[in-house]
Design a protein around this motif. Structure first.
Motif, short mmCIF file in Angstrom:
data_model
loop_
_atom_site.label_atom_id
_atom_site.label_comp_id
_atom_site.label_asym_id
_atom_site.label_seq_id
_atom_site.Cartn_x
_atom_site.Cartn_y
_atom_site.Cartn_z
N VAL A 187 -7.61 25.25 -3.24
CA VAL A 187 -8.52 25.38 -4.39
C VAL A 187 -9.71 24.44 -4.19
O VAL A 187 -9.65 23.26 -4.52
CB VAL A 187 -7.79 25.02 -5.71
N PRO A 188 -10.82 24.96 -3.60
CA PRO A 188 -11.98 24.09 -3.36
C PRO A 188 -12.90 24.07 -4.58
O PRO A 188 -13.03 25.07 -5.28
CB PRO A 188 -12.69 24.78 -2.18
N PHE A 189 -13.54 22.93 -4.81
CA PHE A 189 -14.53 22.87 -5.89
C PHE A 189 -15.60 21.82 -5.57
O PHE A 189 -15.34 20.85 -4.86
CB PHE A 189 -13.89 22.60 -7.26
N VAL A 190 -16.80 22.07 -6.12
CA VAL A 190 -17.92 21.14 -5.91
C VAL A 190 -17.85 20.07 -6.99
O VAL A 190 -17.78 20.39 -8.18
CB VAL A 190 -19.27 21.88 -5.97
N CYS A 191 -17.84 18.80 -6.58
CA CYS A 191 -17.71 17.72 -7.56
C CYS A 191 -18.22 16.42 -6.95
O CYS A 191 -17.94 16.12 -5.78
CB CYS A 191 -16.22 17.60 -7.91
N ASP A 192 -18.98 15.68 -7.74
CA ASP A 192 -19.42 14.35 -7.32
C ASP A 192 -18.45 13.35 -7.94
O ASP A 192 -18.42 13.20 -9.16
CB ASP A 192 -20.86 14.11 -7.82
N ILE A 193 -17.67 12.69 -7.11
CA ILE A 193 -16.62 11.81 -7.67
C ILE A 193 -17.19 10.59 -8.38
O ILE A 193 -16.46 9.88 -9.06
CB ILE A 193 -15.60 11.37 -6.58
N THR A 194 -18.49 10.34 -8.25
CA THR A 194 -19.09 9.22 -8.99
C THR A 194 -19.59 9.67 -10.36
O THR A 194 -19.97 8.83 -11.18
CB THR A 194 -20.27 8.58 -8.22
N GLU A 195 -19.63 10.99 -10.59
CA GLU A 195 -20.21 11.47 -11.86
C GLU A 195 -19.31 12.43 -12.64
O GLU A 195 -19.34 12.45 -13.86
CB GLU A 195 -21.53 12.20 -11.58
N ASP A 196 -18.55 13.24 -11.93
CA ASP A 196 -17.78 14.30 -12.60
C ASP A 196 -16.32 13.90 -12.71
O ASP A 196 -15.70 13.52 -11.71
CB ASP A 196 -17.88 15.60 -11.78
N ARG A 197 -15.76 14.07 -13.90
CA ARG A 197 -14.35 13.72 -14.09
C ARG A 197 -13.48 14.73 -13.35
O ARG A 197 -13.57 15.94 -13.55
CB ARG A 197 -14.00 13.71 -15.58
N LEU A 198 -12.58 14.19 -12.51
CA LEU A 198 -11.74 15.08 -11.69
C LEU A 198 -10.70 15.83 -12.51
O LEU A 198 -10.22 16.88 -12.10
CB LEU A 198 -11.04 14.24 -10.61
N ASP A 199 -10.35 15.28 -13.69
CA ASP A 199 -9.25 15.91 -14.43
C ASP A 199 -9.60 17.30 -14.97
O ASP A 199 -8.73 18.02 -15.44
CB ASP A 199 -8.71 14.99 -15.54
N GLN A 200 -10.87 17.70 -14.86
CA GLN A 200 -11.20 19.06 -15.32
C GLN A 200 -10.81 20.12 -14.28
O GLN A 200 -10.82 21.30 -14.57
CB GLN A 200 -12.67 19.18 -15.68
N TRP A 201 -10.46 19.71 -13.08
CA TRP A 201 -10.12 20.69 -12.03
C TRP A 201 -8.64 20.69 -11.62
O TRP A 201 -8.15 21.67 -11.14
CB TRP A 201 -10.95 20.44 -10.77
#
Ligand SMILES: C[S@@+](CC[C@H](N)C(=O)[O-])C[C@H]1O[C@@H](n2cnc3c(N)ncnc32)[C@H](O)[C@@H]1O
Length: 249
Positions: free
Chosen positions: A107-121
């Motif tokens: 399950v790949p997703f685009v996310c900036d770990i400094t800005e986007d909360r990971l718990d939404q994915w």
């Protein structure tokens, strides 16, 4: 430390701000050719990729690039459900185009770990093992603590964070220090010619960030490896930091 190759604050901030753009351009230029598949991970950390009760283990690979860790690991651990993210949309496209891509296990997703909360994915129950392999070094020092808290927030109780990255005193850091090109942001943060950032970790500071994020140290070692650069026909003795932490609250 002020040195002749220290960048002005203007350029230092610009490189930090444009890090995502620089990595996306990196993948435009190099496509899937730059990093080698990481076959060593399963050999060195095997206990973190299988669960005793044989239920499928949930893995999150942050800063996954084009999948050099994900696909070799799935070959030997087909029971994994792998979530993987990168802030470069191009890198994630390559993960999806990989010949072994299968949406039931990756399950790949685009996310900036400094800005986007990971718990939404990732799933509610949390992640059993999270791998951060040569990704945190791409972040400026002032963003490390929040990013590590973000990673820790999605680990299940007793879940593990597996880390390997650049270490203070490494050959590459010395090269940066000796270069006459302006590349230094601070004592341990450098900018490569392509605009991407490289931070060199020290044990105490890294462990402090991990513990402040609710993680308990299991192991942390300096490992030495001879790395071949095929393009430049060079062999380099590299030193990395390799560690495992467990979620304790
Ligand atoms: C050196 S590569 C490592 C790739 C992969 N982990 C591996 O071991 O092959 C670093 C990766 O981290 C990604 N990255 C850097 N900063 C990031 C951030 N803030 N959020 C998500 N990904 C990031 C880059 O796009 C790049 O793909």
């Amino acid at each position: 430390m002020e040195s002749k190759n220290t960048l002005s604050p203007f350029w230092a901030e610009k490189y930090k701000r444009e890090s995502k753009k620089s990595w996306d351009k990196f993948y435009k230029r190099n496509e899937t050719r730059f990093f080698r598949d990481r076959h060593w991970l399963d050999r060195e950390f095997d206990i973190y990729f299988g669960l005793p009760d044989k239920r499928p283990l949930t893995l999150l690979e942050v800063g996954c690039g084009v999948g050099n860790l994900v696909y070799p690991l799935l070959e030997v651990q087909p029971n994994l459900k792998v979530y993987c993210c990168d802030f470069s949309p191009r890198a994630i496209e390559f993960v999806e185009k990989h010949e072994h891509f299968n949406e039931s296990s990756v399950v790949p997703f685009v996310c900036d770990i400094t800005e986007d909360r990971l718990d939404q994915w990732v799933p509610d129950g949390g992640v059993d093992t999270l791998t951060a392999i040569f990704v945190l070094s791409a972040l400026p020092r002032e963003k490390q603590q929040d990013a590590i808290c973000n990673l820790s927030s999605v680990l299940s109780p007793k879940g593990h964070l597996v880390f390997r990255d650049y270490c203070d005193g490494d050959f590459a850091q010395e090269k940066f220090q000796q270069s006459s090109d302006p590349s230094l942001i601070d004592e341990r943060t450098f900018v490569r010619q392509d605009g991407t950032i490289s931070y060199f970790f020290v044990e105490d500071e890294l462990n402090h960030w991990m513990e402040s994020a609710g993680l308990r140290l299991i192991s942390l070692d300096r490992v030495s490896r001879t790395v071949d650069n095929r393009k430049r026909n060079l062999s380099m003795d590299r030193t990395f930091l390799q560690g495992v932490w467990e979620k304790c609250r």
